[in-house]
Design a protein around this motif. Structure first.
Motif, short mmCIF file in Angstrom:
data_model
loop_
_atom_site.label_atom_id
_atom_site.label_comp_id
_atom_site.label_asym_id
_atom_site.label_seq_id
_atom_site.Cartn_x
_atom_site.Cartn_y
_atom_site.Cartn_z
N LEU A 91 -9.47 -1.05 3.77
CA LEU A 91 -10.04 -1.95 2.78
C LEU A 91 -9.44 -3.35 2.89
CD1 LEU A 91 -10.16 0.19 -0.51
CD2 LEU A 91 -12.09 -0.50 0.90
N ALA A 92 -8.16 -3.41 3.24
CA ALA A 92 -7.48 -4.69 3.37
C ALA A 92 -7.78 -5.38 4.69
CB ALA A 92 -5.97 -4.49 3.23
N GLY A 93 -8.53 -4.71 5.57
CA GLY A 93 -8.88 -5.30 6.85
C GLY A 93 -7.93 -5.00 7.96
N ASP A 94 -6.95 -4.10 7.74
CA ASP A 94 -5.99 -3.73 8.77
C ASP A 94 -6.39 -2.39 9.39
OD1 ASP A 94 -4.32 -5.95 8.45
OD2 ASP A 94 -3.28 -5.01 6.75
N ASP A 95 -6.22 -2.27 10.70
CA ASP A 95 -6.47 -1.01 11.39
C ASP A 95 -5.17 -0.21 11.38
OD1 ASP A 95 -7.12 1.11 12.97
OD2 ASP A 95 -7.45 -0.05 14.80
N PRO A 96 -5.11 0.89 10.64
CA PRO A 96 -3.85 1.63 10.56
C PRO A 96 -3.50 2.40 11.82
CG PRO A 96 -5.56 2.79 9.37
CD PRO A 96 -6.16 1.48 9.79
N ASN A 119 0.84 -1.19 0.00
CA ASN A 119 0.00 0.00 0.00
C ASN A 119 0.88 1.24 0.00
OD1 ASN A 119 -1.74 2.12 0.62
ND2 ASN A 119 -2.27 1.36 2.66
N CYS A 120 1.01 1.87 -1.17
CA CYS A 120 1.74 3.14 -1.31
C CYS A 120 0.79 4.19 -1.85
CB CYS A 120 2.94 2.97 -2.26
SG CYS A 120 4.19 1.80 -1.71
N VAL A 146 2.58 1.60 3.69
CA VAL A 146 3.37 2.82 3.91
C VAL A 146 2.37 3.89 4.33
CG1 VAL A 146 4.96 4.50 2.90
CG2 VAL A 146 5.01 2.12 2.14
N LEU A 147 2.35 4.21 5.63
CA LEU A 147 1.27 5.03 6.19
C LEU A 147 1.67 6.46 6.50
CD1 LEU A 147 -0.38 2.42 8.58
CD2 LEU A 147 -1.08 3.07 6.27
N ASN A 148 2.95 6.78 6.44
CA ASN A 148 3.36 8.18 6.58
C ASN A 148 4.63 8.37 5.77
OD1 ASN A 148 2.77 10.81 7.83
ND2 ASN A 148 4.76 10.56 8.82
N ALA A 149 4.52 9.08 4.67
CA ALA A 149 5.68 9.33 3.80
C ALA A 149 5.60 10.72 3.19
CB ALA A 149 5.78 8.27 2.72
N PHE A 160 5.84 2.45 8.56
CA PHE A 160 5.56 1.22 7.83
C PHE A 160 4.87 0.24 8.78
CE2 PHE A 160 9.80 2.77 6.38
CZ PHE A 160 9.40 3.26 5.15
N VAL A 161 3.78 -0.35 8.31
CA VAL A 161 3.04 -1.33 9.11
C VAL A 161 2.81 -2.57 8.27
CG1 VAL A 161 0.87 -1.82 10.30
CG2 VAL A 161 1.92 0.44 10.53
N GLU A 162 3.11 -3.73 8.85
CA GLU A 162 2.93 -4.99 8.14
C GLU A 162 1.75 -5.76 8.71
OE1 GLU A 162 6.54 -7.31 7.31
OE2 GLU A 162 7.67 -5.63 8.20
N GLY A 163 1.02 -6.41 7.81
CA GLY A 163 -0.03 -7.34 8.19
C GLY A 163 0.19 -8.63 7.44
#
Length: 426
Positions: free
Chosen positions: A240-245, A228-229, A399-402, A390-393
């Motif tokens: 959408l992918a089911g992950d809580d950012p 996710n970029c 990539v949540l802050n760039a 960066f958060v992995e599931g």
């Protein structure tokens, strides 16, 4: 398989993926790695993947008709040295390394660039301690810094006035849009696929079957791992992918002017930044095109892609207002925000801010230029994410802050994301 609907964390029943494999059958993947986002970070990730593992199947999905249409293509084009960032942080390490690599990349592919350094100038006595702290931070990050007095400032910039300053020699400029276009070309040459006009609307992820996405056009693409970029939309894609950012993107618009008398500025001139905010303040940037850009002013945007006050998207604005972190920011920094808003609505006020560095500027010298929007990650308690995040599931890397200096640091960022991805691909 079922797909998750846009803006809905629950699975959308009945959205079966055509052609999905039955239980126990082998899954037919369209690619090994599916990258969402065709900005400079997404393309750098695809570039790093194809270089690290030749033959890997990579597909990039970009909702716009071409690359670099948002943050990458709407900035001042500065190759940042890394002087501002906390020693040891990802921003510091990646910016210092990325600046050298970006210059080398531009030289290799004939992309216009220049490295002439920049001035950071203190115009008030209260800024002097912060300026001295920057000197120390730069040295800790391994960046050459030269301290300047008032007369030395005018040797670099005859029209600029200040009590003291520093010169940072490794700062440069380039055309990041051209860099992104070259990355896209290199990625395709390595066998990867880039699909433009492919907005992702639904995602289904299963640990034993990888990830499948549906685009707005109804196409289904399956991959072993999803990256996710998506920049301004990265939190939405994570959900959408089911992950809580654990964060939300709160968009801030950066408003720029072009200087009608570019001869007033030779290079790059910055104020001393306030460390309480992620913005560098109104600065002067002679771009690779020879023009001088003035700004940015930073104000809340009324849409993720809200490049002016007329662009309002009620759903996106509602999501921003519903996030508790947004209200924490407003309460803590309302005075700073009021000043930015005043400068947005008043050209005279904006001119006064510029005159702190460049006394000769007049309101008639400032011509409106295209704005940009910063994708700022904000935590629930109102904390502004200060570093790359960066958060992995399972089967995902987000990539949540760039924000800046992500363009400068894009090549090492791409390698870092690729490293995490390849660990999941196996």
């Amino acid at each position: 398989m079922t797909l998750r609907g846009q803006g809905d964390d629950a699975a959308v029943e009945g959205a079966a993926v055509a052609g999905a494999s039955t239980a126990g059958a082998a899954v037919a993947y369209d690619c090994d790695v599916l990258v969402i986002g065709g900005g400079i970070v997404g393309l750098s990730t695809a570039y790093a993947l194809t270089r690290a593992r030749p033959g890997i199947r990579v597909t990039v999905l970009e909702k716009e008709p071409g690359p670099a249409r948002h943050q990458t293509g709407r900035n001042s084009g500065v190759i940042h040295s890394g002087i501002y960032y906390r020693p040891g942080s990802l921003k510091a390490r990646f910016a210092v390394k990325g600046a050298a690599e970006m210059v080398k990349f531009c030289a290799e592919y004939g992309i216009p660039h220049a490295v002439g350094g920049k001035l950071i100038v203190a115009t008030e006595r209260s800024e002097l301690p912060r300026l001295h702290a920057l000197v120390q931070r730069g040295r800790e990050n391994g960046i050459p810094v030269r301290e300047l007095g008032p007369s030395q400032i005018t040797e670099f910039e005859p029209e600029v006035r200040g009590l003291a300053g520093i010169h940072v020699a490794t700062t440069g400029i380039c055309d990041f849009g051209a860099v992104a276009a070259q990355l896209a070309s290199s990625v395709r040459d390595a066998g990867a696929e880039i699909r433009y006009g492919a907005e992702v609307t639904r995602i289904d992820r299963r640990a034993d079957r990888g990830v499948a996405v549906r685009t707005a056009a109804g196409d289904i693409v399956r991959g072993r791992v999803l990256v996710n970029c998506a920049g301004l939309h990265c939190d939405r894609v994570a959900r959408l992918a089911g992950d809580d950012p654990g964060m939300r993107i709160v968009p801030f618009r950066g408003e720029y002017y072009d200087l009608a008398r570019p001869e007033l500025v030779r290079g790059l001139v910055y104020p001393v930044p306030d460390p309480a905010f992620p913005f560098l303040g109104v600065h002067l940037t002679r771009g690779i095109d020879g023009g001088v850009h003035v700004g940015p002013n930073a104000v809340p945007a009324l849409a993720r892609e809200g490049y002016d006050w007329a662009t309002v998207r009620p759903r996106e604005l509602g999501m921003t207002l519903a996030w508790p972190g947004s209200w924490h920011i407003a309460r803590a920094h309302w005075r700073y925000g009021a000043g930015e808003l005043h400068r947005s609505l008043s050209k005279k006020a904006f001119t006064r801010a510029v005159r702190r560095l460049l006394p000769a500027v007049e309101p008639s010298d400032l011509r409106p230029a295209k704005a940009g929007v910063r994708a700022q990650a904000v935590l629930r308690d109102g904390t502004l994410a200060d570093d790359f995040l960066f958060v992995e599931g399972a089967r995902t890397v987000h990539v949540l802050n760039a924000p800046s200096p992500a363009a400068t640091a894009s090549l090492p960022i791409g390698r870092e994301v690729a490293r995490r991805v390849l660990a999941q691909v196996g």
